[in-house]
Design a protein around this motif. Structure first.
Motif, PDB file in Angstrom:
ATOM      1  N   ILE A   1       0.820  -1.254  -0.127  1.00 43.43           N
ATOM      2  CA  ILE A   1       0.038   0.038  -0.105  1.00 43.43           C
ATOM      3  C   ILE A   1       0.750   1.090  -0.024  1.00 43.43           C
ATOM      4  N   ALA A   2       1.728   1.311   0.969  1.00 43.07           N
ATOM      5  CA  ALA A   2       2.629   2.568   1.060  1.00 43.07           C
ATOM      6  C   ALA A   2       3.338   2.758   0.061  1.00 43.07           C
ATOM      7  N   GLY A   3       4.052   1.777  -0.393  1.00 37.48           N
ATOM      8  CA  GLY A   3       5.157   1.737  -1.597  1.00 37.48           C
ATOM      9  C   GLY A   3       4.585   2.488  -2.949  1.00 37.48           C
ATOM     10  N   PRO A   4       3.246   2.064  -3.392  1.00 40.22           N
ATOM     11  CA  PRO A   4       3.127   2.681  -4.518  1.00 40.22           C
ATOM     12  C   PRO A   4       2.593   4.189  -4.265  1.00 40.22           C
ATOM     13  N   VAL A   5       1.807   4.170  -3.147  1.00 44.26           N
ATOM     14  CA  VAL A   5       1.204   5.668  -2.883  1.00 44.26           C
ATOM     15  C   VAL A   5       2.387   6.475  -2.496  1.00 44.26           C
ATOM     16  N   GLY A   6       3.403   6.220  -1.756  1.00 48.15           N
ATOM     17  CA  GLY A   6       4.636   6.958  -1.774  1.00 48.15           C
ATOM     18  C   GLY A   6       5.504   7.371  -2.996  1.00 48.15           C
ATOM     19  N   ALA A   7       5.422   6.374  -3.829  1.00 45.13           N
ATOM     20  CA  ALA A   7       5.934   6.740  -5.065  1.00 45.13           C
ATOM     21  C   ALA A   7       5.355   7.420  -6.050  1.00 45.13           C
ATOM     22  N   GLY A   8       3.949   7.576  -5.884  1.00 48.97           N
ATOM     23  CA  GLY A   8       3.346   8.650  -6.583  1.00 48.97           C
ATOM     24  C   GLY A   8       3.179   9.890  -6.162  1.00 48.97           C
ATOM     25  N   PHE A   9       3.607   9.905  -4.750  1.00 56.95           N
ATOM     26  CA  PHE A   9       3.742  11.420  -4.179  1.00 56.95           C
ATOM     27  C   PHE A   9       5.169  11.885  -4.426  1.00 56.95           C
ATOM     28  N   ALA A  10       6.026  10.910  -4.375  1.00 54.74           N
ATOM     29  CA  ALA A  10       7.323  11.448  -4.671  1.00 54.74           C
ATOM     30  C   ALA A  10       7.676  11.683  -6.213  1.00 54.74           C
ATOM     31  N   ALA A  11       7.095  10.845  -7.211  1.00 48.70           N
ATOM     32  CA  ALA A  11       7.212  11.361  -8.322  1.00 48.70           C
ATOM     33  C   ALA A  11       6.358  12.487  -8.635  1.00 48.70           C
ATOM     34  N   HIS A  12       5.327  12.796  -8.222  1.00 50.86           N
ATOM     35  CA  HIS A  12       4.768  14.026  -8.526  1.00 50.86           C
ATOM     36  C   HIS A  12       5.485  15.294  -7.974  1.00 50.86           C
TER      37      HIS A  12
ATOM     38  N   LEU B   1      12.886   0.447  -3.203  1.00 52.32           N
ATOM     39  CA  LEU B   1      13.653   0.844  -1.919  1.00 52.32           C
ATOM     40  C   LEU B   1      12.728   0.527  -0.834  1.00 52.32           C
ATOM     41  N   ALA B   2      11.398   0.562  -0.999  1.00 53.27           N
ATOM     42  CA  ALA B   2      10.441   0.491  -0.066  1.00 53.27           C
ATOM     43  C   ALA B   2      10.534  -1.186   0.443  1.00 53.27           C
ATOM     44  N   GLY B   3      10.375  -1.996  -0.650  1.00 53.03           N
ATOM     45  CA  GLY B   3      10.506  -3.346  -0.840  1.00 53.03           C
ATOM     46  C   GLY B   3      11.803  -3.766  -0.142  1.00 53.03           C
ATOM     47  N   ALA B   4      13.010  -3.367  -0.474  1.00 54.60           N
ATOM     48  CA  ALA B   4      14.148  -3.557   0.269  1.00 54.60           C
ATOM     49  C   ALA B   4      14.449  -3.553   1.472  1.00 54.60           C
TER      50      ALA B   4
END
Length: 196
Positions: A46-57, A161-164
């Motif tokens: 959940i947090a990996g994709p959401v965090g990636a979206g916020f960071a990419a934005h 990175l979140a997965g690692a």
């Protein structure tokens, strides 16, 4: 036995395998490890994709602002090559194609500076170079494709990175719990050895 009962039987077996039962073989540390694994997995999912979206934005927005700022503060001028720098035919790897160029600034004054040119140019040739407000040579304004590429790299990198991180935390927790288990087993076995 019907299909429904078979499904319930499979679900019940899964429940026991995952530790949601009162079995004496599942100790507290086993349940802690399972719960931590589930929480870390859910955070990754959940947090990996959401965090990636916020960071990419955020990276994309910062890139667009940089593009706009650079387009407003940089301009292209027509310059004349005064002399090429470096010896492209010399020994060793070919140096970047740089040259001293000169141009007339908006106030009518003559300016000269070193510039990185993409191709070989001879003395006296005219070239287009980018300059900033202070009249120094600089690179072209950032393009939208560069902005998109940087945002895409962040979008891909953050979940990795979140997965690692989640995997590392789970392995550290598991190693700590394993040490605890081994000490506990050693104590229990030491109580049995006098009776053997």
């Amino acid at each position: 036995m019907g299909r429904f009962e078979a499904l319930l039987g499979r679900l019940n077996r899964r429940r026991r395998v995952l530790g949601f039962c009162r079995s004496g073989l599942w100790r507290a540390e086993d349940r802690v490890q399972l719960a931590a694994g589930v929480v870390l997995f859910m955070l990754f999912v959940i947090a990996g994709p959401v965090g990636a979206g916020f960071a990419a934005h955020a990276v994309y927005d910062a890139g667009v602002r940089a593009e706009q700022h650079q387009k407003a503060t940089r301009r292209q001028v027509t310059a004349t090559v005064v002399r090429p720098m470096g010896d492209p035919d010399g020994p060793g790897p070919a140096p970047p194609r740089t040259a001293v160029v000169s141009w007339t600034d908006p106030g009518g004054g003559r300016r000269s500076a070193g510039a990185l040119l993409g191709l070989r140019h001879r003395t006296g040739e005219t070239v287009r170079v980018w300059v900033d407000r202070s009249g120094r040579t600089t690179h072209p304004p950032q393009s939208r494709s560069t902005t998109g590429l940087r945002a895409t790299i962040v979008l891909v990198t953050v979940p990795i990175l979140a997965g690692a991180l989640a995997l590392t935390l789970h392995r550290l927790l598991r190693a700590g719990l394993d040490r605890f288990r081994y000490r506990r087993w050693d104590r229990e076995i030491s109580h049995l050895t006098p009776h053997l």
